[in-house]
Design a protein around this motif. Structure first.
Motif, PDB file in Angstrom:
ATOM      1  N   SER A 192      -0.540  10.783  -8.184  1.00 45.58           N
ATOM      2  CA  SER A 192      -1.410  10.945  -9.348  1.00 45.58           C
ATOM      3  C   SER A 192      -1.252   9.680 -10.190  1.00 45.58           C
ATOM      4  O   SER A 192      -0.642   8.707  -9.752  1.00 45.58           O
ATOM      5  N   GLU A 193      -1.776   9.714 -11.398  1.00 43.53           N
ATOM      6  CA  GLU A 193      -1.732   8.514 -12.246  1.00 43.53           C
ATOM      7  C   GLU A 193      -0.312   8.031 -12.485  1.00 43.53           C
ATOM      8  O   GLU A 193      -0.053   6.824 -12.523  1.00 43.53           O
ATOM      9  N   SER A 194       0.635   8.941 -12.621  1.00 40.15           N
ATOM     10  CA  SER A 194       2.005   8.520 -12.918  1.00 40.15           C
ATOM     11  C   SER A 194       3.029   8.984 -11.880  1.00 40.15           C
ATOM     12  O   SER A 194       4.196   8.638 -11.968  1.00 40.15           O
ATOM     13  N   SER A 195       2.596   9.758 -10.881  1.00 34.10           N
ATOM     14  CA  SER A 195       3.525  10.329  -9.908  1.00 34.10           C
ATOM     15  C   SER A 195       3.321   9.718  -8.523  1.00 34.10           C
ATOM     16  O   SER A 195       2.248   9.205  -8.199  1.00 34.10           O
ATOM     17  N   VAL A 196       4.370   9.791  -7.700  1.00 36.41           N
ATOM     18  CA  VAL A 196       4.314   9.226  -6.350  1.00 36.41           C
ATOM     19  C   VAL A 196       4.955  10.205  -5.359  1.00 36.41           C
ATOM     20  O   VAL A 196       5.710  11.097  -5.739  1.00 36.41           O
ATOM     21  N   VAL A 197       4.642   9.995  -4.096  1.00 40.81           N
ATOM     22  CA  VAL A 197       5.382  10.628  -3.010  1.00 40.81           C
ATOM     23  C   VAL A 197       6.189   9.539  -2.327  1.00 40.81           C
ATOM     24  O   VAL A 197       5.633   8.513  -1.900  1.00 40.81           O
ATOM     25  N   ALA A 198       7.503   9.727  -2.257  1.00 40.61           N
ATOM     26  CA  ALA A 198       8.397   8.737  -1.650  1.00 40.61           C
ATOM     27  C   ALA A 198       8.891   9.258  -0.307  1.00 40.61           C
ATOM     28  O   ALA A 198       9.361  10.394  -0.206  1.00 40.61           O
ATOM     29  N   GLN A 199       8.756   8.418   0.710  1.00 37.72           N
ATOM     30  CA  GLN A 199       9.339   8.721   2.020  1.00 37.72           C
ATOM     31  C   GLN A 199      10.730   8.093   2.029  1.00 37.72           C
ATOM     32  O   GLN A 199      10.868   6.869   1.910  1.00 37.72           O
ATOM     33  N   ILE A 200      11.749   8.915   2.146  1.00 38.32           N
ATOM     34  CA  ILE A 200      13.136   8.447   2.072  1.00 38.32           C
ATOM     35  C   ILE A 200      13.890   8.930   3.305  1.00 38.32           C
ATOM     36  O   ILE A 200      13.831  10.124   3.652  1.00 38.32           O
ATOM     37  N   TYR A 201      14.555   8.004   3.975  1.00 40.39           N
ATOM     38  CA  TYR A 201      15.386   8.388   5.122  1.00 40.39           C
ATOM     39  C   TYR A 201      16.745   8.807   4.596  1.00 40.39           C
ATOM     40  O   TYR A 201      17.478   8.014   4.016  1.00 40.39           O
ATOM     41  N   THR A 202      17.059  10.092   4.773  1.00 35.78           N
ATOM     42  CA  THR A 202      18.295  10.634   4.206  1.00 35.78           C
ATOM     43  C   THR A 202      19.360  10.794   5.290  1.00 35.78           C
ATOM     44  O   THR A 202      19.060  10.995   6.469  1.00 35.78           O
ATOM     45  N   GLU A 203      20.602  10.715   4.846  1.00 39.67           N
ATOM     46  CA  GLU A 203      21.723  10.863   5.766  1.00 39.67           C
ATOM     47  C   GLU A 203      21.796  12.282   6.327  1.00 39.67           C
ATOM     48  O   GLU A 203      22.064  12.479   7.516  1.00 39.67           O
ATOM     49  N   LYS A 204      21.524  13.283   5.495  1.00 40.10           N
ATOM     50  CA  LYS A 204      21.691  14.681   5.910  1.00 40.10           C
ATOM     51  C   LYS A 204      20.482  15.275   6.618  1.00 40.10           C
ATOM     52  O   LYS A 204      20.622  16.099   7.522  1.00 40.10           O
ATOM     53  N   PHE A 205      19.279  14.860   6.201  1.00 35.94           N
ATOM     54  CA  PHE A 205      18.080  15.576   6.638  1.00 35.94           C
ATOM     55  C   PHE A 205      17.079  14.719   7.399  1.00 35.94           C
ATOM     56  O   PHE A 205      16.003  15.185   7.744  1.00 35.94           O
ATOM     57  N   GLY A 206      17.410  13.444   7.659  1.00 35.94           N
ATOM     58  CA  GLY A 206      16.441  12.562   8.299  1.00 35.94           C
ATOM     59  C   GLY A 206      15.368  12.131   7.311  1.00 35.94           C
ATOM     60  O   GLY A 206      15.582  12.114   6.093  1.00 35.94           O
ATOM     61  N   LEU A 207      14.194  11.798   7.826  1.00 35.51           N
ATOM     62  CA  LEU A 207      13.101  11.324   6.973  1.00 35.51           C
ATOM     63  C   LEU A 207      12.491  12.492   6.201  1.00 35.51           C
ATOM     64  O   LEU A 207      12.096  13.500   6.786  1.00 35.51           O
ATOM     65  N   GLN A 208      12.449  12.345   4.868  1.00 29.52           N
ATOM     66  CA  GLN A 208      11.930  13.402   3.999  1.00 29.52           C
ATOM     67  C   GLN A 208      10.891  12.826   3.033  1.00 29.52           C
ATOM     68  O   GLN A 208      10.948  11.648   2.682  1.00 29.52           O
ATOM     69  N   SER A 209       9.970  13.681   2.620  1.00 29.62           N
ATOM     70  CA  SER A 209       8.966  13.315   1.621  1.00 29.62           C
ATOM     71  C   SER A 209       9.310  13.987   0.303  1.00 29.62           C
ATOM     72  O   SER A 209       9.511  15.209   0.262  1.00 29.62           O
ATOM     73  N   TYR A 210       9.368  13.186  -0.762  1.00 29.91           N
ATOM     74  CA  TYR A 210       9.735  13.712  -2.085  1.00 29.91           C
ATOM     75  C   TYR A 210       8.636  13.413  -3.094  1.00 29.91           C
ATOM     76  O   TYR A 210       8.202  12.257  -3.238  1.00 29.91           O
ATOM     77  N   LEU A 211       8.204  14.442  -3.797  1.00 27.44           N
ATOM     78  CA  LEU A 211       7.281  14.274  -4.917  1.00 27.44           C
ATOM     79  C   LEU A 211       8.097  13.932  -6.158  1.00 27.44           C
ATOM     80  O   LEU A 211       9.014  14.663  -6.532  1.00 27.44           O
ATOM     81  N   ILE A 212       7.784  12.783  -6.773  1.00 25.75           N
ATOM     82  CA  ILE A 212       8.530  12.339  -7.954  1.00 25.75           C
ATOM     83  C   ILE A 212       7.540  12.211  -9.115  1.00 25.75           C
ATOM     84  O   ILE A 212       6.731  11.276  -9.158  1.00 25.75           O
ATOM     85  N   ASN A 213       7.598  13.147 -10.029  1.00 30.72           N
ATOM     86  CA  ASN A 213       6.678  13.154 -11.166  1.00 30.72           C
ATOM     87  C   ASN A 213       7.070  12.067 -12.160  1.00 30.72           C
ATOM     88  O   ASN A 213       8.251  11.867 -12.453  1.00 30.72           O
TER      89      ASN A 213
END
Length: 240
Positions: A16-37
């Motif tokens: 959105s105008e101020s929010s993003v979705v970040a693809q982050i490779y995590t140690e515990k869960f592998g590649l994850q998508s996070y919504l960051i407002n």
């Protein structure tokens, strides 16, 4: 459920105008998508600057097995990268490796050994004062071991490398996906050299470009839906 995990930022897309979705490779869960407002807001708790290619994070995340979009409770840069964001050569290498990693990590299960390898490689790149013109070649071949298709045999006196089978051979394979001398010997050196000595491999600019293109072909042959690499031209310009 709250979980602690380390993460490596790979890709950010606008939500959105101020929010993003970040693809982050995590140690515990592998590649994850996070919504960051609010990640684009100046006083954001998790600012978009923390999510630049290959930035390292310590995170507390909300984790659930179901669903494809997750949330982060808190995140800190750990450690803060010193040179990669400011050095044009290092940042160009980071953008390239970031693109490759995003392609191959999409199909990987969580693997703490793979995570540790990538994190330590990023830290080495960030801290080193030696020349890095061969680093990305060495990284890709070391990475291939974790992906299950690193070449298994030593070269010996075999002058050819079969990219399809991943082996050195005495005779050329029945297809065009191969290396021959002098590139076979350069490739053998890349396979075994530690990062600290990677700058000692002598090759001309055009040889480096050719080998990188062939290593990418090697990845394409062994990774489903690998596609093209958009950041390749940047590297060719940087290390001219």
């Amino acid at each position: 459920m709250l979980e602690k995990t380390r993460g490596i930022a790979l890709k950010v897309t606008n939500y959105s105008e101020s929010s993003v979705v970040a693809q982050i490779y995590t140690e515990k869960f592998g590649l994850q998508s996070y919504l960051i407002n609010g990640a684009k807001k100046p006083k954001a708790k998790i600012h978009i600057n923390m999510l630049q290619p290959l930035h390292l994070l310590d995170m507390v995340v909300y984790y659930k097995d179901s669903g494809t979009l997750h949330r982060i409770k808190e995140a800190t840069a750990s450690p803060v990268l010193q040179q990669i964001p400011l050095d044009i050569a290092k940042s160009s290498v980071a953008i390239f490796l970031n693109e490759i990693l995003y392609k191959v990590l999409k199909i990987q299960q969580p693997d703490p050994y793979l995570y540790e390898f990538i994190q330590q490689s990023i830290l080495w790149l960030d801290k080193t004062h030696t020349a890095i013109h061969n680093f990305h070649l060495c990284f890709l071949m070391k990475l291939s071991r974790f992906l299950g298709y690193m070449p298994s045999a030593d070269k010996g006196d075999k002058p050819f490398f079969d990219l399809v089978e991943g082996i050195f051979t005495h005779t050329p394979p029945p297809h065009t996906f191969m290396l021959h001398e002098p590139h076979t010997s350069m490739f053998q050196a890349i396979l075994h050299v530690p990062y600290e000595e990677s700058h000692t491999i002598q090759m001309k600019h055009e040889d480096r470009i050719y080998l990188l293109e062939q290593i990418i072909n090697f990845y394409k042959l062994h990774t489903d839906n690998f596609g093209s690499v958009n950041s390749l031209e940047i590297l060719e310009e940087i290390f001219h």
